[in-house]
Design a protein around this motif. Sequence first.
Motif, PDB file in Angstrom:
ATOM      1  N   ARG A  85      20.621 118.293 -12.239  1.00 44.07           N
ATOM      2  CA  ARG A  85      21.816 117.450 -12.350  1.00 44.07           C
ATOM      3  C   ARG A  85      21.527 116.047 -12.874  1.00 44.07           C
ATOM      4  O   ARG A  85      22.437 115.230 -13.004  1.00 44.07           O
ATOM      5  CB  ARG A  85      22.500 117.360 -10.983  1.00 44.07           C
ATOM      6  CG  ARG A  85      22.997 118.729 -10.505  1.00 44.07           C
ATOM      7  CD  ARG A  85      23.629 118.622  -9.140  1.00 44.07           C
ATOM      8  NE  ARG A  85      24.817 117.801  -9.151  1.00 44.07           N
ATOM      9  CZ  ARG A  85      25.160 116.945  -8.185  1.00 44.07           C
ATOM     10  NH1 ARG A  85      24.382 116.787  -7.148  1.00 44.07           N
ATOM     11  NH2 ARG A  85      26.273 116.249  -8.272  1.00 44.07           N
ATOM     12  N   THR A 301      24.586 103.656 -18.374  1.00 43.16           N
ATOM     13  CA  THR A 301      25.777 103.797 -17.539  1.00 43.16           C
ATOM     14  C   THR A 301      25.984 102.611 -16.609  1.00 43.16           C
ATOM     15  O   THR A 301      26.910 102.598 -15.826  1.00 43.16           O
ATOM     16  CB  THR A 301      25.651 105.042 -16.648  1.00 43.16           C
ATOM     17  OG1 THR A 301      24.511 104.862 -15.794  1.00 43.16           O
ATOM     18  CG2 THR A 301      25.486 106.313 -17.452  1.00 43.16           C
ATOM     19  N   CYS A 303      23.880 102.030 -14.346  1.00 37.70           N
ATOM     20  CA  CYS A 303      23.159 102.443 -13.136  1.00 37.70           C
ATOM     21  C   CYS A 303      22.017 101.472 -12.850  1.00 37.70           C
ATOM     22  O   CYS A 303      21.306 101.059 -13.759  1.00 37.70           O
ATOM     23  CB  CYS A 303      22.611 103.851 -13.342  1.00 37.70           C
ATOM     24  SG  CYS A 303      21.439 104.353 -12.072  1.00 37.70           S
ATOM     25  N   ALA A 324      32.214 104.631  -8.251  1.00 35.39           N
ATOM     26  CA  ALA A 324      32.034 105.448  -9.450  1.00 35.39           C
ATOM     27  C   ALA A 324      30.869 106.414  -9.301  1.00 35.39           C
ATOM     28  O   ALA A 324      30.761 107.391 -10.044  1.00 35.39           O
ATOM     29  CB  ALA A 324      31.805 104.536 -10.651  1.00 35.39           C
ATOM     30  N   CYS A 325      29.985 106.154  -8.351  1.00 37.13           N
ATOM     31  CA  CYS A 325      28.786 106.986  -8.203  1.00 37.13           C
ATOM     32  C   CYS A 325      28.709 107.571  -6.797  1.00 37.13           C
ATOM     33  O   CYS A 325      28.594 106.825  -5.809  1.00 37.13           O
ATOM     34  CB  CYS A 325      27.545 106.137  -8.499  1.00 37.13           C
ATOM     35  SG  CYS A 325      25.996 107.058  -8.364  1.00 37.13           S
ATOM     36  N   THR A 326      28.793 108.872  -6.699  1.00 38.56           N
ATOM     37  CA  THR A 326      28.691 109.592  -5.424  1.00 38.56           C
ATOM     38  C   THR A 326      27.817 110.831  -5.667  1.00 38.56           C
ATOM     39  O   THR A 326      27.575 111.201  -6.828  1.00 38.56           O
ATOM     40  CB  THR A 326      30.078 110.067  -4.942  1.00 38.56           C
ATOM     41  OG1 THR A 326      30.575 111.037  -5.871  1.00 38.56           O
ATOM     42  CG2 THR A 326      31.063 108.909  -4.822  1.00 38.56           C
ATOM     43  N   ARG A 328      28.663 113.813  -5.517  1.00 38.30           N
ATOM     44  CA  ARG A 328      29.435 114.782  -6.296  1.00 38.30           C
ATOM     45  C   ARG A 328      29.497 114.393  -7.773  1.00 38.30           C
ATOM     46  O   ARG A 328      29.471 115.237  -8.659  1.00 38.30           O
ATOM     47  CB  ARG A 328      30.854 114.862  -5.729  1.00 38.30           C
ATOM     48  CG  ARG A 328      31.612 116.093  -6.181  1.00 38.30           C
ATOM     49  CD  ARG A 328      33.052 116.009  -5.724  1.00 38.30           C
ATOM     50  NE  ARG A 328      33.171 116.066  -4.280  1.00 38.30           N
ATOM     51  CZ  ARG A 328      33.496 117.160  -3.593  1.00 38.30           C
ATOM     52  NH1 ARG A 328      33.699 118.281  -4.236  1.00 38.30           N
ATOM     53  NH2 ARG A 328      33.605 117.133  -2.286  1.00 38.30           N
ATOM     54  N   GLU A 329      29.583 113.090  -8.026  1.00 36.91           N
ATOM     55  CA  GLU A 329      29.654 112.577  -9.402  1.00 36.91           C
ATOM     56  C   GLU A 329      28.577 111.512  -9.576  1.00 36.91           C
ATOM     57  O   GLU A 329      28.877 110.323  -9.672  1.00 36.91           O
ATOM     58  CB  GLU A 329      31.029 111.939  -9.665  1.00 36.91           C
ATOM     59  CG  GLU A 329      32.202 112.876  -9.580  1.00 36.91           C
ATOM     60  CD  GLU A 329      32.461 113.594 -10.892  1.00 36.91           C
ATOM     61  OE1 GLU A 329      31.864 113.178 -11.907  1.00 36.91           O
ATOM     62  OE2 GLU A 329      33.224 114.560 -10.891  1.00 36.91           O
ATOM     63  N   LYS A 331      25.882 108.945 -11.003  1.00 35.34           N
ATOM     64  CA  LYS A 331      25.649 108.249 -12.274  1.00 35.34           C
ATOM     65  C   LYS A 331      24.157 108.035 -12.524  1.00 35.34           C
ATOM     66  O   LYS A 331      23.749 107.729 -13.639  1.00 35.34           O
ATOM     67  CB  LYS A 331      26.359 106.886 -12.269  1.00 35.34           C
ATOM     68  CG  LYS A 331      27.873 106.992 -12.258  1.00 35.34           C
ATOM     69  CD  LYS A 331      28.408 107.471 -13.603  1.00 35.34           C
ATOM     70  CE  LYS A 331      29.913 107.515 -13.656  1.00 35.34           C
ATOM     71  NZ  LYS A 331      30.495 108.600 -12.836  1.00 35.34           N
ATOM     72  N   SER A 353      32.386 112.159  -0.297  1.00 33.52           N
ATOM     73  CA  SER A 353      32.199 112.225  -1.745  1.00 33.52           C
ATOM     74  C   SER A 353      33.452 112.749  -2.425  1.00 33.52           C
ATOM     75  O   SER A 353      34.102 113.623  -1.894  1.00 33.52           O
ATOM     76  CB  SER A 353      31.012 113.137  -2.037  1.00 33.52           C
ATOM     77  OG  SER A 353      30.749 113.198  -3.402  1.00 33.52           O
TER      78      SER A 353
END
Length: 353
Positions: A85, A301, A303, A324-326, A328-329, A331, A353
């Motif tokens: 991922r 990003t 990050c 914006a960053c979890t 589940r999503e 970054k 999340s």
Amino acid sequence: MRELDNIKSFLKNYDGPDIKIMEVCGTHTAAIMHLGIPSMLSEHIRLISGPGCPVCVTVTAYIDKLVTLAMNPSNIIYAFGDLLRVMGSQKSLSMAKADGARVRMVYSPLDMLDAAEKDPEHTHIFAAVGFETTTPVYALLLEEAARRKIRNIKLLTSLKTMPAVIDRLCRANDTNGGSRITGFIAPGHVCAVSGYAAYRMLADKYRLPFVVSGFTGETLLASIYTLVKSAGEPLVRNYYPQVVREEGNMAAQEAVLRIFRPCDAAWRGLGVIAGSGMVLRKEYENLDAGSENLIEDRTGTGCRCADVLTGKILPEECPMFGRACTPREPKGACMVSQEGSCFNHFTAAGIRS
Ligand code: SF4
């Protein structure tokens, strides 16, 4: 038990000079957050995570190379789950898989051998990411492949070793003024393989304490206690003696050196560090899937994994953390890996999340 109560009381009520302790190992980060240890400490004791999550320190160029290899129909890529991922500059391995690439998640590099033996039509490539703990497994993989005459396998390596990166952090520490790291929880699993003689040299060189720690709450609290008491002293302690010996696991070290040699390596957020990696020895270079010169480190990003990995900020200080960053999503890689600092801070905070 009474001693543990005394340690807890000391750590909660400590009001001396500010202490900043880095736990280098991602598994320590996960244990510390799972056990709620930060809430047991005085506000003058801060724990920060270091570059000890192998997925988190892997540079973008490595992910891009894996994706390129995966998109070639002659290849099958094998990787541990977390790596799938992590975003490259365009896509992750999971995205490549969704686009039709052959990508397989495995729990052990040895899982690849049977598949390669049954399928000589393809080249089977393992994403060989890891530290001293994992490298012996890759060495065994190649030796077993040679024994079974399996020739259609390769590794794309991003193998790292700890002492050189800690040396880099200690050197940077000398210019950090009031926010300097005052001690290290040395990586327990890594030391089980490599031993801890290298940390004696670092302790003397930078006048810092290192404690090799296990993963229970008692051991971690005892390690933190020693590091607070010994701030500014060149000290090494082993609080994981059931598993770790000063010289480490010699058989594993010998297996690694039969197959790999030290090299310079690129770290996310830290650049290229001399002598901080391992690559295949000359006689095994035909088994390398193109690991040379994978040094570009770019997420694009916003990050701030690089700052998290070097202890400059806590994950919560990244503006994208939990928004914006979890998990589940994610970054950045630090939110992907279960050993990542951002993932563990997010999970410990109980954020949905
Ligand atoms: Fe990167 Fe997400 Fe961590 Fe921020 S919270 S540093 S974006 S991984």
